[in-house]
Design an enzyme around this catalytic site. Structure first.
Site, PDB file in Angstrom:
ATOM      1  N   ASN A 176       0.789  -1.200   0.013  1.00 44.52           N
ATOM      2  CA  ASN A 176      -0.107  -0.072   0.051  1.00 44.52           C
ATOM      3  C   ASN A 176       0.854   1.226   0.058  1.00 44.52           C
ATOM      4  OD1 ASN A 176      -1.695   1.983   0.535  1.00 44.52           O
ATOM      5  ND2 ASN A 176      -2.345   1.221   2.495  1.00 44.52           N
ATOM      6  N   LYS A 180      -0.034   4.213  -0.226  1.00 48.80           N
ATOM      7  CA  LYS A 180      -0.629   5.396   0.371  1.00 48.80           C
ATOM      8  C   LYS A 180      -0.461   6.543  -0.543  1.00 48.80           C
ATOM      9  CE  LYS A 180      -0.284   3.257   4.760  1.00 48.80           C
ATOM     10  NZ  LYS A 180      -0.015   3.368   6.096  1.00 48.80           N
ATOM     11  N   HIS A 215      -9.384   0.633   5.498  1.00 46.65           N
ATOM     12  CA  HIS A 215      -7.992   1.052   6.000  1.00 46.65           C
ATOM     13  C   HIS A 215      -8.352   2.110   7.267  1.00 46.65           C
ATOM     14  CE1 HIS A 215      -4.099   2.364   6.825  1.00 46.65           C
ATOM     15  NE2 HIS A 215      -3.659   1.343   6.162  1.00 46.65           N
ATOM     16  N   GLU A 259      -6.585   4.439   8.086  1.00 44.89           N
ATOM     17  CA  GLU A 259      -6.505   5.734   7.583  1.00 44.89           C
ATOM     18  C   GLU A 259      -7.651   6.520   6.891  1.00 44.89           C
ATOM     19  OE1 GLU A 259      -2.821   5.548   5.694  1.00 44.89           O
ATOM     20  OE2 GLU A 259      -1.981   4.697   7.623  1.00 44.89           O
ATOM     21  N   GLU A 294      -5.218  -4.862  11.041  1.00 37.20           N
ATOM     22  CA  GLU A 294      -4.373  -3.813  11.238  1.00 37.20           C
ATOM     23  C   GLU A 294      -4.474  -3.278  12.631  1.00 37.20           C
ATOM     24  OE1 GLU A 294      -2.536  -3.090   7.073  1.00 37.20           O
ATOM     25  OE2 GLU A 294      -3.798  -1.460   7.532  1.00 37.20           O
ATOM     26  N   GLY A 344       2.580   2.153  10.676  1.00 37.28           N
ATOM     27  CA  GLY A 344       3.316   3.621  10.330  1.00 37.28           C
ATOM     28  C   GLY A 344       4.133   3.853  11.519  1.00 37.28           C
ATOM     29  N   SER A 377       3.754  -1.878  10.322  1.00 34.92           N
ATOM     30  CA  SER A 377       5.173  -1.957  10.459  1.00 34.92           C
ATOM     31  C   SER A 377       5.919  -3.438  10.062  1.00 34.92           C
ATOM     32  CB  SER A 377       5.581  -1.629  11.972  1.00 34.92           C
ATOM     33  OG  SER A 377       5.140  -0.327  11.938  1.00 34.92           O
TER      34      SER A 377
HETATM   35  P1  PGA Z   1       2.997   0.256   7.573  1.00 38.03           P
HETATM   36  O1  PGA Z   1       1.562   0.469   7.035  1.00 38.03           O
HETATM   37  O2  PGA Z   1       3.622  -0.736   7.064  1.00 38.03           O
HETATM   38  O3  PGA Z   1       3.822   1.630   7.042  1.00 38.03           O
HETATM   39  O4  PGA Z   1       2.896   0.391   8.966  1.00 38.03           O
HETATM   40  C1  PGA Z   1       0.703  -0.677   7.101  1.00 38.03           C
HETATM   41  C2  PGA Z   1      -0.625  -0.201   6.439  1.00 38.03           C
HETATM   42  O5  PGA Z   1      -1.019   0.934   6.530  1.00 38.03           O
HETATM   43  O6  PGA Z   1      -1.362  -1.083   5.927  1.00 38.03           O
END
Ligand code: PGA
Length: 265
Positions: A9, A11, A95, A97, A182, A188, A228
């Site tokens: 992803n 983003k 997600h 976010e 998640e 992140g 992460s």
């Molecule tokens: P990240 O994001 O690997 O940067 O923690 C994972 C995600 O948002 O799916």
């Protein structure tokens, strides 16, 4: 045996030139891998370019979100049939976010809603149905925020999100759905969920799937872990029985890291 699925992803990262460099770096590293389904989810603006670069490779493309209506007066939105036409096979929905919930509010941004886009469980369910109806495979994200984890609410939250996301689906649609656990506090942040715990919560999600769609469907639906994931923790996470893949954010922006995570699967 469920086939692992690793999705990157990106983003809101990557202009066209950067997207081209990254995809061209990924393709030779990933060619010849057939034990794992591989998905790249660039921003909308790069979908057409990425699709033209992926061409007939075994790497699939996904989008990061979509609206649940096929067309109409919905300024700024993009529909499942539009994504399908661009060559998407997958789409991430729910997600964290995009959801109307968040962990630690960031002091630089007020009101907090500016950080997120208001997707609730009902919206996630509508998006998942619209995706499947258009022939896309939704990657449905669920996960608790840190205060919920500290309050001992993790299992209840992910069960509730899973049940509400899957409402109205039938067991015969299991192969058209992917789930992702998640934990919001791990996204992140560099703070990965311990593999044992990630596996345990994926087991809770699998049980919730069984309650909704039956035992057989729960053995078919793949559950990714996201938050992460990096080359150095991927093998540990991906070796667990209930973790069928990874949804990778930051590490998917480096071809070598993304390829290393796929190799670990
Ligand atoms: P990240 O994001 O690997 O940067 O923690 C994972 C995600 O948002 O799916």
């Amino acid at each position: 045996m469920r086939k692992p699925i690793i999705a990157g992803n990106w983003k809101m990262n990557g202009n066209l030139a950067e997207a081209e460099i990254l995809v061209k770096d990924c393709i030779p590293r990933l060619s010849g891998i057939d034990r794992t389904d591989m998905v790249i989810c660039p921003p909308y603006t790069a979908l057409a370019l990425v699709q033209s670069l992926l061409g007939s490779t075994i790497i699939s493309m996904g989008a990061q979100d979509m609206f649940w209506k096929d067309k109409g007066a919905y300024t700024g939105e993009i529909s499942a049939p539009m994504l399908k036409e661009l060559g998407c096979r997958y789409v991430i929905v729910g997600h964290s976010e995009r959801r109307a919930r968040f962990g630690v509010p960031e002091p630089d941004f007020t009101p907090e809603i500016l950080l997120h886009f208001g997707d609730n469980n009902a919206i996630v369910n509508k998006k998942a149905h619209a995706a499947v109806n258009a022939g896309l495979i939704p990657i449905i994200c669920v996960g608790e925020i840190l205060t919920e984890r500290h309050a001992g609410d993790t299992d209840r939250i992910v069960e509730d999100q899973t049940r509400k996301a899957l409402a109205g689906f039938s067991s015969s649609q299991a192969s058209q759905i992917v789930m992702a656990y998640e934990p919001v506090w791990a996204i992140g942040t560099g703070e990965v969920c311990a593999a044992d715990e990630a596996d345990r919560v994926c087991g809770v999600i699998r049980k919730a799937i069984a309650d909704c769609l039956g035992e057989e469907a729960s053995q078919i639906i793949r559950i990714q872990y996201g938050g992460s994931v990096k080359p150095d923790n991927a093998a540990d996470l991906l070796s667990r029985p209930n973790i069928d893949g990874a949804l990778v954010g930051g590490a998917s922006l480096k071809a070598a890291d993304f390829a290393a995570i796929i190799a670990a699967s």
